[in-house]
Scaffold this motif. Structure first.
Motif, PDB file in Angstrom:
ATOM      1  N   LEU A 101       0.981  -1.142   0.122  1.00  0.00           N
ATOM      2  CA  LEU A 101       0.047  -0.150   0.189  1.00  0.00           C
ATOM      3  C   LEU A 101       0.730   1.318  -0.069  1.00  0.00           C
ATOM      4  O   LEU A 101       0.533   2.106  -0.630  1.00  0.00           O
ATOM      5  N   ALA A 102       1.961   1.096   0.731  1.00  0.00           N
ATOM      6  CA  ALA A 102       2.916   2.564   0.966  1.00  0.00           C
ATOM      7  C   ALA A 102       3.391   2.717  -0.562  1.00  0.00           C
ATOM      8  O   ALA A 102       3.339   3.776  -1.000  1.00  0.00           O
ATOM      9  N   LEU A 103       3.842   1.545  -1.259  1.00  0.00           N
ATOM     10  CA  LEU A 103       4.667   1.909  -2.439  1.00  0.00           C
ATOM     11  C   LEU A 103       3.720   2.115  -3.586  1.00  0.00           C
ATOM     12  O   LEU A 103       3.928   3.111  -4.314  1.00  0.00           O
ATOM     13  N   ALA A 104       2.445   1.481  -3.438  1.00  0.00           N
ATOM     14  CA  ALA A 104       1.290   1.814  -4.608  1.00  0.00           C
ATOM     15  C   ALA A 104       0.853   3.083  -4.324  1.00  0.00           C
ATOM     16  O   ALA A 104       0.471   3.910  -5.211  1.00  0.00           O
ATOM     17  N   SER A 105       0.897   3.894  -3.162  1.00  0.00           N
ATOM     18  CA  SER A 105       0.326   5.236  -2.995  1.00  0.00           C
ATOM     19  C   SER A 105       1.467   6.173  -3.239  1.00  0.00           C
ATOM     20  O   SER A 105       1.403   7.468  -3.088  1.00  0.00           O
ATOM     21  N   GLY A 106       2.698   5.866  -3.555  1.00  0.00           N
ATOM     22  CA  GLY A 106       3.827   6.814  -3.903  1.00  0.00           C
ATOM     23  C   GLY A 106       4.317   7.308  -2.955  1.00  0.00           C
ATOM     24  O   GLY A 106       4.918   8.453  -2.885  1.00  0.00           O
TER      25      GLY A 106
END
Length: 156
Positions: A89-94
């Protein structure tokens, strides 16, 4: 009593915004202090091991990520309704390279090679596909993934 509805991301109202724009959790911290507030949240939520509070913080209140990891360390290993880990989630949210992101990466190290169940991408690919992720994060993830190559047990 606290109840968690996976369709309602407010987690008992903690992440709900009041009319003045402040979240309930921020008002609580302002009124009772940070340590007292987090100890209270820890006491209440530690009985409910399946509430993805870290996921919600990543989405709506990143300033609380490190406190959640400190007071509710089990939240690092929880999966949301889409089976995503906090790192996905952290990476997908940038989320950009920061102590918060580093904390999330380190508490999810055992899953670093696992593909995101939504995008089917590994962590470095997920970061690279998100325009707001920075090169430092992508490079860091590539190095970590390389160091874990060959350490996974073969699938049977």
């Amino acid at each position: 009593a606290i109840q968690h509805d996976p369709g309602n991301p407010n987690i008992g109202g903690l992440f709900a915004s009041k009319a003045n724009g402040k979240m309930v959790i921020d008002k609580m911290i302002e009124h009772y202090g940070s340590e007292n507030s987090w100890k209270c949240i820890q006491r209440v939520l530690s009985r409910f091991k399946s509430i993805p509070i870290l996921h919600q913080s990543i989405l709506s209140a990143t300033k609380h990520v490190e406190k959640i990891i400190k007071f509710l360390p089990h939240a690092c290993l929880l999966r949301d309704k889409d089976k995503r880990l906090p790192i996905h989630l952290a990476l997908a949210s940038g989320m950009k390279s920061s102590p918060k992101l580093t904390s999330i990466i380190h508490c999810n190290l055992q899953f670093i090679g696992e593909s995101d169940p939504v995008t089917m991408q590994c962590a470095s690919q997920l970061a690279a596909s998100e325009p707001s992720c920075d090169k430092m994060t992508i490079g860091y993830l590539v190095v970590i993934e390389k160091s874990f190559e060959g350490t996974k047990e073969p699938e049977r």
